[in-house]
Motif scaffolding. Structure first.
Motif, mmCIF file in Angstrom:
data_model
loop_
_atom_site.group_PDB
_atom_site.id
_atom_site.type_symbol
_atom_site.label_atom_id
_atom_site.label_comp_id
_atom_site.label_asym_id
_atom_site.label_seq_id
_atom_site.Cartn_x
_atom_site.Cartn_y
_atom_site.Cartn_z
ATOM 1 N N ALA A 62 0.813 -1.278 0.228
ATOM 2 C CA ALA A 62 0.012 0.157 -0.019
ATOM 3 C C ALA A 62 0.854 1.123 -0.021
ATOM 4 O O ALA A 62 1.967 1.200 0.604
ATOM 5 N N GLU A 63 0.565 2.147 -0.541
ATOM 6 C CA GLU A 63 1.257 3.671 -0.766
ATOM 7 C C GLU A 63 1.352 4.198 0.413
ATOM 8 O O GLU A 63 0.281 4.092 1.188
ATOM 9 N N GLY A 64 2.563 4.383 1.063
ATOM 10 C CA GLY A 64 2.553 5.208 2.337
ATOM 11 C C GLY A 64 2.776 4.367 3.608
ATOM 12 O O GLY A 64 2.923 4.729 4.676
ATOM 13 N N CYS A 65 2.382 2.920 3.354
ATOM 14 C CA CYS A 65 2.435 2.090 4.496
ATOM 15 C C CYS A 65 3.945 1.590 4.479
ATOM 16 O O CYS A 65 4.561 1.430 3.679
ATOM 17 N N VAL A 66 4.242 1.577 5.834
ATOM 18 C CA VAL A 66 5.439 1.117 6.239
ATOM 19 C C VAL A 66 5.780 -0.186 7.125
ATOM 20 O O VAL A 66 6.787 -0.605 7.551
ATOM 21 N N LEU A 67 4.748 -1.030 7.142
ATOM 22 C CA LEU A 67 4.535 -2.172 7.827
ATOM 23 C C LEU A 67 5.148 -3.212 7.162
ATOM 24 O O LEU A 67 4.847 -3.271 6.003
ATOM 25 N N LEU A 68 5.615 -4.383 7.865
ATOM 26 C CA LEU A 68 6.116 -5.441 7.294
ATOM 27 C C LEU A 68 4.956 -6.678 7.909
ATOM 28 O O LEU A 68 4.532 -6.315 9.077
ATOM 29 N N PHE A 69 5.051 -7.644 7.301
ATOM 30 C CA PHE A 69 4.058 -8.674 7.695
ATOM 31 C C PHE A 69 4.514 -10.004 7.272
ATOM 32 O O PHE A 69 5.246 -10.082 6.237
ATOM 33 N N VAL A 80 -2.689 -5.528 6.133
ATOM 34 C CA VAL A 80 -4.181 -5.542 6.783
ATOM 35 C C VAL A 80 -5.089 -5.505 5.494
ATOM 36 O O VAL A 80 -5.240 -4.153 5.095
ATOM 37 N N ALA A 81 -5.726 -6.371 5.052
ATOM 38 C CA ALA A 81 -6.478 -6.309 3.828
ATOM 39 C C ALA A 81 -7.719 -5.282 3.867
ATOM 40 O O ALA A 81 -8.190 -4.674 3.169
ATOM 41 N N SER A 82 -8.305 -5.229 5.056
ATOM 42 C CA SER A 82 -9.490 -4.457 5.186
ATOM 43 C C SER A 82 -9.133 -2.634 5.369
ATOM 44 O O SER A 82 -10.018 -2.108 5.228
ATOM 45 N N VAL A 83 -7.782 -2.663 5.659
ATOM 46 C CA VAL A 83 -7.364 -1.153 5.725
ATOM 47 C C VAL A 83 -6.672 -1.010 4.394
ATOM 48 O O VAL A 83 -6.976 -0.118 3.580
ATOM 49 N N CYS A 84 -5.407 -1.428 4.493
ATOM 50 C CA CYS A 84 -4.379 -0.961 3.240
ATOM 51 C C CYS A 84 -5.042 -1.680 1.999
ATOM 52 O O CYS A 84 -4.835 -1.014 0.888
ATOM 53 N N GLY A 85 -5.378 -2.878 2.060
ATOM 54 C CA GLY A 85 -6.045 -3.331 0.873
ATOM 55 C C GLY A 85 -7.300 -2.776 0.218
ATOM 56 O O GLY A 85 -7.280 -2.491 -0.854
ATOM 57 N N ASN A 86 -7.993 -2.271 1.100
ATOM 58 C CA ASN A 86 -9.321 -1.624 0.631
ATOM 59 C C ASN A 86 -8.835 -0.248 0.184
ATOM 60 O O ASN A 86 -9.427 0.050 -0.930
ATOM 61 N N ARG A 87 -8.075 0.551 0.761
ATOM 62 C CA ARG A 87 -7.510 1.788 0.258
ATOM 63 C C ARG A 87 -6.969 1.485 -1.269
ATOM 64 O O ARG A 87 -7.299 2.458 -2.191
ATOM 65 N N ALA A 88 -6.080 0.695 -1.409
ATOM 66 C CA ALA A 88 -5.701 0.221 -2.752
ATOM 67 C C ALA A 88 -6.795 -0.207 -3.940
ATOM 68 O O ALA A 88 -6.748 0.408 -5.107
ATOM 69 N N ARG A 89 -7.811 -0.840 -3.360
ATOM 70 C CA ARG A 89 -8.926 -1.157 -4.288
ATOM 71 C C ARG A 89 -9.679 -0.063 -4.638
ATOM 72 O O ARG A 89 -10.210 0.185 -5.836
ATOM 73 N N VAL A 90 -9.980 0.848 -3.722
ATOM 74 C CA VAL A 90 -10.696 2.231 -3.941
ATOM 75 C C VAL A 90 -9.859 2.884 -4.927
ATOM 76 O O VAL A 90 -10.464 3.622 -5.800
ATOM 77 N N ALA A 91 -8.501 3.160 -4.804
ATOM 78 C CA ALA A 91 -7.935 3.928 -5.495
ATOM 79 C C ALA A 91 -7.719 3.321 -6.918
ATOM 80 O O ALA A 91 -7.977 4.086 -7.841
ATOM 81 N N ARG A 92 -7.714 2.067 -7.215
ATOM 82 C CA ARG A 92 -7.882 1.426 -8.600
ATOM 83 C C ARG A 92 -9.507 1.790 -9.054
ATOM 84 O O ARG A 92 -9.472 2.141 -10.407
ATOM 85 N N TYR A 93 -10.457 1.803 -8.155
ATOM 86 C CA TYR A 93 -11.703 2.163 -8.831
ATOM 87 C C TYR A 93 -11.551 3.277 -9.134
ATOM 88 O O TYR A 93 -12.221 3.722 -10.390
#
Length: 102
Positions: A62-69, A80-93
């Motif tokens: 995700a753009e701007g996220c600095v976390l490792l997992f 976190v799919a419900s946070v970073c993943g959702n932001r990426a999907r919304v941006a693509r939309y």
């Protein structure tokens, strides 16, 4: 530094009987809150570093996220799919619909 943090608040298990669950073993640390927190974090780092899958640790895409997992699935891309993943999907939309409307 990790060993010092772990030694600063040693852990021990305490057995107790509970209704319904039976016998449980809770972990207790005998130190002040700051040392307990440092020991908990050091233990988590030690577990990660000694995990055979440590080489699979990824940076969140995700753009701007600095976390490792540590991905539970090989195709996972976000911490976190419900946070970073959702932001990426919304941006693509929005990008797709902006292009279609232009």
């Amino acid at each position: 530094a990790l060993n010092a943090a772990l030694a600063g608040a040693p852990a021990h298990r305490e057995l107790s009987w509970t209704d319904g669950a039976g016998l449980t073993a809770a972990v207790h640390r005998t130190a002040g809150p700051a040392r307990r927190l440092a020991a908990e974090l050091a233990e988590a780092v030690a577990q990660l570093l000694t995990d055979p899958r440590v080489g699979e640790v990824r940076r969140c895409e995700a753009e701007g996220c600095v976390l490792l997992f540590l991905p539970a699935h090989p195709r996972r891309r976000w911490c976190v799919a419900s946070v970073c993943g959702n932001r990426a999907r919304v941006a693509r939309y929005y990008a797709r619909h902006k292009e279609a409307g232009a």
